[in-house]
Design an enzyme around this catalytic site. Structure first.
Site, short mmCIF file in Angstrom:
data_model
loop_
_atom_site.label_atom_id
_atom_site.label_comp_id
_atom_site.label_asym_id
_atom_site.label_seq_id
_atom_site.Cartn_x
_atom_site.Cartn_y
_atom_site.Cartn_z
N SER A 61 -1.82 -4.30 7.18
CA SER A 61 -2.21 -3.64 8.42
C SER A 61 -2.46 -4.70 9.49
O SER A 61 -1.55 -5.43 9.84
CB SER A 61 -3.43 -2.76 8.17
OG SER A 61 -3.63 -1.87 9.23
N ASP A 67 3.18 6.76 7.26
CA ASP A 67 2.00 6.02 7.71
C ASP A 67 1.54 6.53 9.08
O ASP A 67 2.32 6.57 10.02
CB ASP A 67 2.33 4.53 7.78
CG ASP A 67 1.09 3.65 7.90
OD1 ASP A 67 0.08 4.12 8.45
OD2 ASP A 67 1.15 2.51 7.46
N HIS A 86 -0.40 5.11 5.01
CA HIS A 86 -1.01 3.81 5.23
C HIS A 86 -1.68 3.26 3.97
O HIS A 86 -1.70 2.05 3.76
CB HIS A 86 -2.04 3.91 6.35
CG HIS A 86 -2.42 2.59 6.94
ND1 HIS A 86 -1.54 1.80 7.62
CD2 HIS A 86 -3.61 1.92 6.94
CE1 HIS A 86 -2.15 0.70 8.04
NE2 HIS A 86 -3.41 0.75 7.63
#
Length: 733
Positions: free
Chosen positions: A580, A665, A700
Site C-alpha cells: 500500500s 481493491d 486491498h
C-alpha cells in the site's frame, strides 16, 4: 461478444503457458537444507506488451503524457483490460513455475507451525464472554460466547465457514450482540470492496431475520431498546462512509432516518458506544483534525450533539467515566496530553483539566478507564510504556516486560468494573501472549501464548534495536531479528528490509510464524522505522509527510546502506518489501537507488500519486490531502511529481520485482500497479524479473481465509529465495 472475446484471449494464453510448462522441466538444487528448483534458461518467455494510447494531462502549465491511462476501468468489465491482466497472470505463472515446489514447501512449513485448533481469549461484554474458534482446516472462525470465562454454557453465534462456502471471497465485520444479548448483527462482504450488507439473526433459534441493511461500513451500534440500530452508509463511488442512519428492526431500510451527514469529504465517519452504555459516539476523523458527536443511547429520538466544535488541526478522542469525560488531545500538545472535563462543561476548553501533561519527549498514544483506575500508554524513544494509576489514591505503577523492544496492545477492556487490564504482547522472539494484569497488585496472569508447532525454540533467535544516522543527521530506529546459528556479522547474510512509513502508523517488532521460514534459512529481517511513522513521536510523523515525504525514501535507503556497511547483510543480497503506502516506498527507492536491491516485493502499491490525488472521484482521494498534500496547489504538485514512482520511471536498470494487487481493491485501485508495470517494462534496461500478479477476486487485504493468505506469503518468500539461489549459482560458476 464480451465473453467470446475474453475466452479466445484466455485460451491463447493458456496454450502458450502449457507449451512453456511442457518444454520446461525444472532441475532440483539444495540450498540451506531445502530442496528448490533451478530455473531453465533454454526457453525464452516474453512478457506481455501493453499498447500505448497517449493521454494528455495539463496542470499548472505542465504537461504529462500518460500512455497507459486507458487501463482504468471502474466497472472492471473491459475485455481488453481483463485479458491483459490474465496475460500478466499467465506470464507470472510461467516465470515462477520452477518455484512451485518451493512455494508449496514454504506453505506447508508455515501451515505446520499453526495450531489448527485455536481459540481467542474470551472478552467480557455485558453478561457474556465472547471469543472465536479456529478448528481443523477451517479457513474462517466460529464465533461463540459463554456465561463465564471458563466457557460454561457455550453457544455458537456464527460459523463463518458455512457462510463462506458459496463465495470466492468472504469477510465478516462488526459482529455485535444487542444489549439484552438476544440478537446478533454482522456485516458481510462478498466482493472485497469493503462495502457490507448488515444481517441480523436471533441467537436463541439461530435464524436470520428477514431484513438487511445494504451499502454500509459493516458496523452497527445498538441503542438500549434492543431494536434500534445506528449504521453508516457508504457513497457508492468514493466508498466514503458519510451518512449515519437510524434503523428500527422490522421496518424497511428506505424508511430509515438520516441522523448525521458528513459534508466535508476529507473526513471518515465511525461509530462506537461508551463503556457505560449511555452514549453512542459518532467519530469524525481526518488526517490532521477530528471530532466527536454524542447521541443518548437511551432515547431513540435523540439527535447528535458535537462534543466541541471542530477546529482545523485539533485531534482528540474521548471516553466517559461517571459525569466526567477524559480527552486525549493535541491541543497545545504536539505529542498529545490527557485532560478531563465535567459533563456539564464540555463545550469550553477553558474548563478542561490536565490529567497527564504534555511532554515533548514522550508521545501519549492511548488510555483506558476503569471504575477507579486509569491506564495510559506512552512511547518514549520508540519504546512503549504502560502505566496503571489508581484514581482514588494517585498510586502509579509502570509495567515491565522482558524484551528490549516489543509490541503491546490494550484490547478487550469493555467493562468499567473490570478488576484486570487485558493486553496482548509479543516481540520478534516472543509469540503473541495475552495477559490479564491485576489493577491493584499489578500481577500478570498469562492467559494464552500462541503455540508454535514443530521445533521452534525462542532462544534460537536474537533481536537487536539500533539507530542509523540518516543523511541529514537524524537517528532512524531499526529493529532486527535473526537466527543465532545462521547469522554472522560479516556481511554475508541475506536480508529482508521492511517499512511502511505513512499516516503516522507505527509498526513495532512483532512475532511472525511465517517469518521463521526466512530466519531459518539465514535471512536477517529488519523493520526500518522511517519518518512518516510515529516511532519517535508526532514530530517523526510530521517530518515524513506532505512536503517532507522524501525523508521516508531517503531514510529507507540510508538504513540499507548502513546495515550492509555494518555487516548485517551482504550488499548483493538485499531484499525489500512494502504494501500500500509501503508499496509507494518501494516504488520510490527503486527509482532512486535501484542498485542497492536484489529483489523487491510491492503489494497493492500506491504508485501513481499525482494522477490519483488530482482525481476526487477515486475512492478515498479527498481524505488523503492532509497526508500527501493537494496537487491542485502547485507547490504540492511539483513536490509529488518529484517522488511519484510512476512519473519518475526512467531508462535504467531495476531490481527483480514482484508486484501483487487485487482487482477489486478499494484502497489502491488495480490500475495503479497495472500502469506501473507496463511503464517499467517499457523503460527498464535490464533483464531482471518483473512479475505482476492480480488476484481477480480479492481487494486491498488480499485473499480471505487464514490458509489462503499463507499462499501469498509463500509466493513472496519463494521469489526472494529463488533469486538468492540463482545468485549463488552464478557466483559458484
Amino acid at each position: 461478444m464480451f465473453l467470446n472475446h475474453l475466452i479466445s484471449k484466455l485460451s491463447l494464453i493458456s496454450c502458450v503457458t502449457l507449451l512453456i510448462i511442457a518444454c520446461s522441466q525444472p532441475n532440483n538444487k539444495a540450498y540451506n537444507n531445502m530442496t528448490i528448483t533451478e530455473p531453465q534458461t533454454t526457453v525464452t518467455i516474453k512478457p506481455p506488451v501493453a499498447k500505448k494510447n497517449p493521454h494528455t494531462m495539463v496542470n499548472h502549465n505542465h504537461t504529462r503524457i500518460d500512455d497507459y491511462y486507458w487501463m482504468r476501468d471502474d466497472s472492471r468489465t473491459d475485455p481488453e483490460i481483463l485479458a491483459h491482466l490474465a496475460a500478466e497472470n499467465a506470464y507470472a505463472t510461467a516465470q515462477l513455475k520452477h518455484t512451485e515446489v518451493l512455494q508449496e514447501q514454504i506453505f506447508q512449513e508455515i501451515k505446520a507451525r499453526i495450531d489448527k485448533d485455536d481459540s481467542s481469549v474470551p472478552t467480557k461484554r455485558g453478561k457474556f464472554f465472547y471469543s472465536s474458534q479456529m478448528l481443523g482446516d477451517n479457513e474462517y472462525p466460529i464465533y461463540v460466547r459463554a456465561t463465564d470465562f471458563a466457557g460454561s454454557n457455550l453457544e455458537e453465534l456464527l460459523n463463518v465457514n458455512e457462510l463462506a462456502k458459496e463465495h470466492d471471497y468472504y469477510q465478516v465485520s462488526g459482529l455485535t450482540a444487542s444489549p439484552d444479548g438476544k440478537l446478533l448483527a454482522y456485516g458481510e462482504d462478498t466482493f472485497s470492496r469493503r462495502v457490507y450488507t448488515v444481517r441480523f439473526k436471533s441467537i436463541a433459534n439461530n435464524q436470520l431475520l428477514n431484513e438487511t441493511l445494504e451499502g454500509t461500513s459493516g458496523n452497527i451500534v445498538w441503542a438500549n431498546d434492543n431494536k434500534t440500530v445506528y449504521y453508516i452508509k457508504k457513497d457508492p463511488q468514493t466508498l466514503l462512509g458519510y451518512q449515519v442512519f437510524k434503523h428500527t428492526l422490522g421496518t424497511p431500510q428506505a424508511d430509515d432516518e438520516l441522523i448525521y451527514e458528513e459534508t466535508d469529504n476529507a473526513y471518515y465517519t465511525y461509530l462506537s458506544k461508551s463503556k457505560d452504555g449511555s452514549n453512542i459516539f459518532i467519530w469524525h476523523s481526518s488526517t490532521e483534525s477530528s471530532g466527536v458527536s454524542i447521541i443518548d443511547a437511551n432515547s431513540t429520538t435523540a439527535k447528535p450533539s458535537m462534543f466541541i466544535p471542530r477546529e482545523e488541526g485539533h485531534e482528540y478522542s474521548i471516553a466517559k467515566l461517571g459525569d466526567w469525560y477524559y480527552i486525549l488531545t493535541n491541543w497545545q500538545a504536539t505529542n498529545f496530553r490527557l485532560m478531563k472535563v465535567q459533563e456539564t462543561k464540555i463545550g469550553d476548553k477553558a474548563n478542561w483539566q490536565d490529567v497527564i501533561p504534555a511532554n515533548d519527549d514522550v508521545k501519549l498514544e492511548d488510555f483506558e478507564l476503569f471504575t477507579d483506575h486509569l491506564v495510559y500508554q506512552q512511547r518514549e524513544n520508540g519504546i512503549t510504556r504502560v502505566t496503571i494509576e489508581q484514581l482514588s489514591t494517585g498510586k502509579k505503577q509502570q509495567l515491565s516486560f522482558n524484551d528490549s523492544a516489543y509490541s503491546l496492545e490494550l484490547y478487550g477492556n469493555n467493562e468499567l468494573d473490570n478488576s484486570a487490564l487485558r493486553v496482548h504482547y509479543d516481540s520478534f522472539t516472543t509469540p503473541g501472549t495475552d495477559y490479564d494484569i491485576d489493577l491493584i497488585s499489578f500481577d500478570k496472569n498469562q492467559l494464552k501464548q500462541t503455540k508454535v508447532l514443530g521445533d521452534f525454540t525462542r532462544n534460537n533467535y536474537a533481536s537487536e534495536r539500533i539507530f542509523v544516522t540518516a543523511r541529514d543527521g537524524k537517528q532512524v530506529p531499526v529493529s532486527l531479528v535473526y537466527r543465532k546459528d545462521k547469522f554472522k556479522k560479516d556481511g554475508t547474510n541475506p536480508i529482508l528490509q521492511y517499512a511502511y512509513g505513512s499516516y503516522g502508523h507505527t509498526i513495532d517488532p512483532y512475532f511472525s510464524l511465517s517469518r521463521l521460514s526466512l530466519l531459518d534459512r539465514g535471512f536477517v529481517y529488519a523493520i526500518a522505522h522511517v519518518r512518516g511513522s510515529e516511532m519517535l513521536g508526532r514530530p517523526w510523523y510530521e517530518d515524513g509527510k506532505k512536503l517532507n515525504k522524501m525523508n521516508t525514501f531517503t531514510d529507507f535507503i540510508d538504513v540499507t546502506k548502513a546495515l550492509t556497511a555494518q555487516g548485517y547483510a551482504a550488499k548483493n543480497k538485499v531484499f525489500a518489501a512494502g504494501g500500500s503506502a509501503g508499496g509507494l516506498l518501494m516504488g520510490g527507492i527503486i527509482n532512486m537507488a535501484p542498485e542497492l536491491y536484489l529483489g523487491i516485493a510491492a503489494a497493492v502499491p500506491f504508485v501513481d500519486v499525482v494522477t490519483t490525488m488530482l482525481d476526487e472521484s477515486i475512492p478515498l482521494t479527498t481524505n488523503e490531502f492532509d497526508e500527501w498534500g493537494n496537487p491542485k496547489d502547485k507547490v504540492y504538485y511539483d513536490y509529488m511529481l518529484s517522488y511519484s514512482p510512476y512519473d519518475q520511471i526512467k531508462a535504467q536498470n531495476y531490481p527483480n520485482i514482484l508486484i501483487t494487487t487485487g482487482l477489486h481493491d478499494s484502497q489502491v485501485q488495480y490500475f495503479e500497479p497495472m500502469k506501473w508495470v507496463a511503464k517499467l517494462r517499457e523503460y527498464k534496461t535490464d533483464d531482471n524479473l518483473l512479475i505482476f500478479k492480480t488476484d481477480m477476486e480479492a481487494g486491498h487485504g488480499g485473499a480471505s481465509g487464514r490458509f489462503k493468505q499463507i499462499y501469498e506469503t509463500a509466493l513472496e518468500y519463494s521469489f526472494f529465495i529463488d533469486l538468492l539461489n540463482k545468485k549463488d549459482i552464478l557466483n559458484n560458476k
